[in-house]
Scaffold this motif. Sequence first.
Motif, mmCIF file in Angstrom:
data_model
loop_
_atom_site.group_PDB
_atom_site.id
_atom_site.type_symbol
_atom_site.label_atom_id
_atom_site.label_comp_id
_atom_site.label_asym_id
_atom_site.label_seq_id
_atom_site.Cartn_x
_atom_site.Cartn_y
_atom_site.Cartn_z
ATOM 1 N N SER A 210 2.375 1.644 -3.439
ATOM 2 C CA SER A 210 1.476 2.075 -4.513
ATOM 3 C C SER A 210 1.241 3.585 -4.452
ATOM 4 C CB SER A 210 0.163 1.294 -4.474
ATOM 5 O OG SER A 210 -0.623 1.710 -3.395
ATOM 6 N N VAL A 211 1.273 4.151 -3.250
ATOM 7 C CA VAL A 211 1.133 5.609 -3.155
ATOM 8 C C VAL A 211 2.438 6.293 -3.562
ATOM 9 C CG1 VAL A 211 0.724 7.569 -1.618
ATOM 10 C CG2 VAL A 211 -0.626 5.486 -1.362
ATOM 11 N N PRO B 37 -25.934 17.199 -7.812
ATOM 12 C CA PRO B 37 -26.482 16.483 -6.664
ATOM 13 C C PRO B 37 -25.846 15.115 -6.502
ATOM 14 C CG PRO B 37 -28.134 16.595 -8.406
ATOM 15 C CD PRO B 37 -26.938 17.345 -8.889
ATOM 16 N N ASP C 183 1.166 12.688 5.876
ATOM 17 C CA ASP C 183 0.000 12.547 4.997
ATOM 18 C C ASP C 183 -0.191 11.100 4.537
ATOM 19 O OD1 ASP C 183 -0.546 15.177 5.250
ATOM 20 O OD2 ASP C 183 0.075 15.780 3.224
ATOM 21 N N LYS D 278 0.832 -1.208 0.000
ATOM 22 C CA LYS D 278 0.000 0.000 0.000
ATOM 23 C C LYS D 278 0.865 1.257 0.000
ATOM 24 C CE LYS D 278 -4.410 -1.412 1.776
ATOM 25 N NZ LYS D 278 -5.438 -1.271 2.791
ATOM 26 N N ILE E 203 5.142 12.886 -1.189
ATOM 27 C CA ILE E 203 4.153 12.951 -0.106
ATOM 28 C C ILE E 203 4.867 12.809 1.247
ATOM 29 C CG2 ILE E 203 3.642 10.451 -0.093
ATOM 30 C CD1 ILE E 203 0.688 11.283 0.354
ATOM 31 N N ILE F 288 -1.976 9.151 7.056
ATOM 32 C CA ILE F 288 -3.414 9.468 7.070
ATOM 33 C C ILE F 288 -4.136 8.753 5.931
ATOM 34 C CG2 ILE F 288 -5.123 11.303 6.756
ATOM 35 C CD1 ILE F 288 -3.117 13.227 8.065
ATOM 36 N N LEU F 289 -3.555 8.836 4.740
ATOM 37 C CA LEU F 289 -4.193 8.204 3.581
ATOM 38 C C LEU F 289 -4.429 6.725 3.810
ATOM 39 C CD1 LEU F 289 -2.468 9.597 0.366
ATOM 40 C CD2 LEU F 289 -4.523 10.400 1.498
ATOM 41 N N LEU F 290 -3.446 6.085 4.435
ATOM 42 C CA LEU F 290 -3.537 4.638 4.600
ATOM 43 C C LEU F 290 -4.203 4.236 5.901
ATOM 44 C CD1 LEU F 290 0.012 3.656 3.285
ATOM 45 C CD2 LEU F 290 -2.142 3.741 2.027
ATOM 46 N N GLY F 291 -4.495 5.213 6.737
ATOM 47 C CA GLY F 291 -5.102 4.902 8.024
ATOM 48 C C GLY F 291 -4.164 4.110 8.925
#
Lengths: 387, 160
Positions: B7-8, B160, B19, B4, B15, B22-25
């Motif tokens: 891949s980022v 909407p 951050d 993971k 990055i 955060i993105l990956l939790g």
Amino acid sequence: MRNPLADKVIDIKPSGIRKFFDIVSEMKDAISLGVGEPDFDTPWHIREEGIYSLEKGKTFYTSNSGLKELKQEISNYLERRINVKYDPNHEIMVTVGGSEAIDLAMRAMLNPGEEVLIPQPCYVSYLPCCQLADGVPVFINLKEENQFRLTKQELLDAVTDKTKILVLAFPNNPTGAVMSREDLMDIAEVCIEKDIFVISDEIYSELTYSGEHVSIASLPGMRERTVVINGFSKAYAMTGWRLGYAAAPELILSQMLKIHQFAIMCAPTTSQYAAVVAMRDGDPDVAKMRESYNQRRRYVVTRLRDMGLDCFEPYGAFYVFPSIKRFNMSSEEFATKLLQTQKVAVVPGTAFGDCGEGFLRISYAYSLENLKIALDRIEVFVKGLEA
Amino acid sequence: MREKILSVLEKNARISVHDLAILLGEDEVEVANCIGDMEAENVICGYHTLINWDGTSEEKVTALIEVKVTPQRGMGFDKIAERIYQYSEVHAVYLMSGAFDFTVIIEGKTMRGVAQFVSDKLAPMDEVLSTATHFVLKKYKDHGTILVSKPHDERMLVTP
């Protein structure tokens, strides 16, 4: 000249979103977090299939209910993803977006005066579709303390002997709320006991970030009283192709099909050919987009909380629904000021029903760079309010 | 977690760890440690910038060279590859299946420079049987990124 218009159409209130759209479009270089559609392009292999179908001259009507192959793929998909079997020949129809299916379901099922339970905040079209079908809308105001899920008690409190339909839309636009299997079991119990039908709008089903999406149709006794609505717009980033579908018992679906046949004839043929490929080979695309949304979701929620906005954790769709109650202004006021001072467009919660007051809908269907800039600006705005 | 993170990072090496976590939790310290480990293990081999040189005044040519070799007894393909990749002009070397053995990607300032490298250094190597040089005329897409056009958000501003 006589009044050329129908009273029930005049009585429909214009969409709150429309009003805000007009303000935003006046503003140059505004960053918008107000969009309700994916930022991804439709995956190329799906687009390519649409192009190929045009090259082959497949430009005729399909059967009213849709291409046979597509209905078969939808049937396979529903069995695979929500574990419910639908007969592709009699229980599935392809529509012009999920929106048409909502309209058809209401029109096929409602007699004048019958009540439709609409949990709010919700997507903007349930109410007018209900009105146009001569139904009586009854709102259920969902609460933040329940993470905007519908509870059994809320449902029971709203049911009368005229109640015919419950609209369930989870994962939800605008709140991002999802309902777990247990939550849905409570609801199903009431529906069966009170003999209520469900229109289950599952258009965001693929964008669920807390385990598997559960459809109420998969619960015991519910398949026969549920119209499942879904489509290609959100999962496969195919909004402009205008393609959705409904799955329901033949008794209901055949009547929906009758309306569709006279009003629409059939969903766009090019889109249907593309959708066959989407359903057959699109799972990896969906997984990739879901992961990307999920990353942004975490980012947006964290940033909003860090800047001091109360924000419940949304586990579905691509929206965050933070509370702005502590600033003592209306959602519309907040959104308008944010737009005017920081040039960031978000949608006031009230666009999705009165109980959206005190909330904003922030879409994260944007690139991370975009989200970053917009959130920086929102942070400046919030700090300014606190000062 | 490794995949993971990668891949980022593959798409955005700049990055921040904050951050990224955060993105990956995931926990920030754990992410930092994981990246450190991957750097040490040479899983992460560097952080590069994807440049569209066509947009600059810098002259650059890229050539893709198909190389056929005869592997020598006791030294296989790896040894030959090593002799090739040591040259600083060589951008990439891949062992290939099919009609030739290596793809060698060369970056140079001029076509002549590249041609000289092939004729003076690559072709004369004992193990090299033949070469076929293909110059890149235009790069449309590189490292998964389309170079020729910038995506433009054509969606309506509020829907909407």
